[in-house]
Enzyme design. Sequence first.
Site, mmCIF file in Angstrom:
data_model
loop_
_atom_site.group_PDB
_atom_site.id
_atom_site.type_symbol
_atom_site.label_atom_id
_atom_site.label_comp_id
_atom_site.label_asym_id
_atom_site.label_seq_id
_atom_site.Cartn_x
_atom_site.Cartn_y
_atom_site.Cartn_z
ATOM 1 N N LYS A 91 20.307 33.421 -33.415
ATOM 2 C CA LYS A 91 19.152 32.946 -34.190
ATOM 3 C C LYS A 91 18.570 34.068 -35.050
ATOM 4 O O LYS A 91 18.383 33.907 -36.256
ATOM 5 C CB LYS A 91 18.053 32.405 -33.248
ATOM 6 C CG LYS A 91 18.502 31.248 -32.383
ATOM 7 C CD LYS A 91 17.390 30.733 -31.489
ATOM 8 C CE LYS A 91 16.979 31.695 -30.391
ATOM 9 N NZ LYS A 91 18.002 31.963 -29.373
ATOM 10 N N ARG A 113 10.232 25.184 -27.443
ATOM 11 C CA ARG A 113 11.248 25.339 -26.408
ATOM 12 C C ARG A 113 11.057 24.343 -25.276
ATOM 13 O O ARG A 113 11.697 24.482 -24.230
ATOM 14 C CB ARG A 113 11.175 26.738 -25.817
ATOM 15 C CG ARG A 113 11.663 27.768 -26.769
ATOM 16 C CD ARG A 113 12.112 29.001 -26.004
ATOM 17 N NE ARG A 113 12.158 30.090 -26.927
ATOM 18 C CZ ARG A 113 13.187 30.908 -27.019
ATOM 19 N NH1 ARG A 113 14.229 30.789 -26.246
ATOM 20 N NH2 ARG A 113 13.159 31.877 -27.895
ATOM 21 N N ARG A 150 17.486 32.742 -18.529
ATOM 22 C CA ARG A 150 17.197 32.321 -19.909
ATOM 23 C C ARG A 150 18.066 31.120 -20.285
ATOM 24 O O ARG A 150 17.598 30.182 -20.930
ATOM 25 C CB ARG A 150 17.426 33.502 -20.869
ATOM 26 C CG ARG A 150 16.381 34.605 -20.668
ATOM 27 C CD ARG A 150 16.827 35.941 -21.226
ATOM 28 N NE ARG A 150 17.000 35.937 -22.674
ATOM 29 C CZ ARG A 150 17.637 36.900 -23.352
ATOM 30 N NH1 ARG A 150 18.181 37.920 -22.714
ATOM 31 N NH2 ARG A 150 17.721 36.824 -24.649
HETATM 32 P P1 AP5 Z 1 20.813 37.515 -31.959
HETATM 33 O O1 AP5 Z 1 20.848 37.089 -33.369
HETATM 34 O O2 AP5 Z 1 19.968 38.675 -31.586
HETATM 35 O O3 AP5 Z 1 20.547 36.245 -31.012
HETATM 36 P P2 AP5 Z 1 19.234 35.354 -30.765
HETATM 37 O O4 AP5 Z 1 19.690 33.948 -30.717
HETATM 38 O O5 AP5 Z 1 18.160 35.725 -31.730
HETATM 39 O O6 AP5 Z 1 18.902 35.839 -29.316
HETATM 40 P P3 AP5 Z 1 17.549 36.126 -28.535
HETATM 41 O O7 AP5 Z 1 17.986 36.797 -27.269
HETATM 42 O O8 AP5 Z 1 16.556 36.852 -29.369
HETATM 43 O O9 AP5 Z 1 17.071 34.733 -28.207
HETATM 44 P P4 AP5 Z 1 16.175 34.327 -27.033
HETATM 45 O O10 AP5 Z 1 15.972 32.917 -27.338
HETATM 46 O O11 AP5 Z 1 16.721 34.625 -25.697
HETATM 47 O O12 AP5 Z 1 14.957 35.338 -27.156
HETATM 48 P P5 AP5 Z 1 13.515 35.233 -27.803
HETATM 49 O O13 AP5 Z 1 13.185 36.544 -28.352
HETATM 50 O O14 AP5 Z 1 13.385 34.050 -28.653
HETATM 51 O O15 AP5 Z 1 22.331 37.797 -31.525
HETATM 52 C C1 AP5 Z 1 22.647 38.287 -30.233
HETATM 53 C C2 AP5 Z 1 23.732 39.370 -30.351
HETATM 54 O O16 AP5 Z 1 24.943 38.774 -30.780
HETATM 55 C C3 AP5 Z 1 23.415 40.464 -31.369
HETATM 56 O O17 AP5 Z 1 23.865 41.690 -30.883
HETATM 57 C C4 AP5 Z 1 24.178 40.046 -32.623
HETATM 58 O O18 AP5 Z 1 24.579 41.185 -33.393
HETATM 59 C C5 AP5 Z 1 25.374 39.317 -32.027
HETATM 60 N N1 AP5 Z 1 25.802 38.187 -32.848
HETATM 61 C C6 AP5 Z 1 25.026 37.299 -33.539
HETATM 62 N N2 AP5 Z 1 25.778 36.373 -34.172
HETATM 63 C C7 AP5 Z 1 27.064 36.674 -33.845
HETATM 64 C C8 AP5 Z 1 28.331 36.074 -34.208
HETATM 65 N N3 AP5 Z 1 28.400 34.975 -35.014
HETATM 66 N N4 AP5 Z 1 29.449 36.628 -33.705
HETATM 67 C C9 AP5 Z 1 29.388 37.748 -32.882
HETATM 68 N N5 AP5 Z 1 28.229 38.343 -32.531
HETATM 69 C C10 AP5 Z 1 27.077 37.811 -32.999
HETATM 70 O O19 AP5 Z 1 12.638 34.974 -26.507
HETATM 71 C C11 AP5 Z 1 12.498 35.980 -25.520
HETATM 72 C C12 AP5 Z 1 11.575 35.533 -24.413
HETATM 73 O O20 AP5 Z 1 10.272 35.269 -24.956
HETATM 74 C C13 AP5 Z 1 11.957 34.220 -23.714
HETATM 75 O O21 AP5 Z 1 12.893 34.435 -22.680
HETATM 76 C C14 AP5 Z 1 10.591 33.769 -23.188
HETATM 77 O O22 AP5 Z 1 10.219 34.502 -22.033
HETATM 78 C C15 AP5 Z 1 9.667 34.154 -24.315
HETATM 79 N N6 AP5 Z 1 9.511 33.060 -25.287
HETATM 80 C C16 AP5 Z 1 10.020 33.022 -26.554
HETATM 81 N N7 AP5 Z 1 9.698 31.863 -27.160
HETATM 82 C C17 AP5 Z 1 8.964 31.161 -26.255
HETATM 83 C C18 AP5 Z 1 8.350 29.866 -26.279
HETATM 84 N N8 AP5 Z 1 8.431 29.083 -27.358
HETATM 85 N N9 AP5 Z 1 7.709 29.468 -25.177
HETATM 86 C C19 AP5 Z 1 7.625 30.243 -24.086
HETATM 87 N N10 AP5 Z 1 8.183 31.471 -23.995
HETATM 88 C C20 AP5 Z 1 8.844 31.919 -25.069
#
Ligand code: AP5
Length: 221
Positions: free
Chosen positions: A18, A94, A168
Amino acid sequence: TSGQPLKAMIAGAPAAGKGTQCQKIVDKFNLVHISAGDLLRAEVASGSEIGKKAESFMSQGFLVPNELVVEMVKERLSQDDAQQAGWLLDGYPRSADQAEAIEEAGIRPDVFILIEVPDEELVERVTGRRLDPVTNTIYHMKFKPPPDSVVDRLIQRSDDTEDKLRNRLDTHHKNVEAVIGYYKDILVEVNGQRGMDEVFAEIDGVLSAFSEDDMPKAAAV
Ligand code: AP5
């Protein structure tokens, strides 16, 4: 299209890509990227009340309670920059409750993009991820290696372990169908198990179709 700024949501499992796609989308479409996870991490970093309460949920890979998240996201969406340029909401809603809350506030996107990647692939993506705190660029030790000049300053998120990923992922799988249910009519499912640029090419096509009218106007302001 309507002449209104584009409003998009992007969803997918943890580490599905994402954030990576959002950086590419923002570069091309000039939308305001609003990431619930980034907003929460900023609260934690600043030591705010919200941050203090959110930290333990986040570090374990659980959803932060709605009372900490819903108003925060609504407030950010209502700010001038997002209203004028359009927004790209990442990681929200979410859960059904969160979707309900913004529906009630009259907030609805033009398109809902779901990036799909099988669970097995996410372990490698999450453990290899590194972040550059200076430029906010997302790297991967294998799939997007960082240049030597930035390697020493890269950081790893505390929830980026195989263990935390399980929580997660469980949370994601429990909720995703209910969330999608709110956006069935505008849902676009994208195969995320391809190179980053291929994934972007598809998303670019989808968003370009919406924003043909809007981009020149936005750029001319
Ligand atoms: P990346 O692009 O970083 O992935 P992402 O989908 O953004 O992953 P996140 O871990 O940030 O998502 P998340 O949903 O777990 O975390 P968030 O911060 O939202 O890519 C990942 C890796 O893969 C990178 O190294 C990249 O280079 C590589 N990559 C990307 N595309 C690729 C491809 N096509 N091929 C190969 N490699 C690739 O949330 C974190 C925490 O916050 C949650 O756990 C929760 O506790 C809290 N939180 C967030 N939103 C809420 C909500 N709405 N309600 C309640 N709690 C919330």
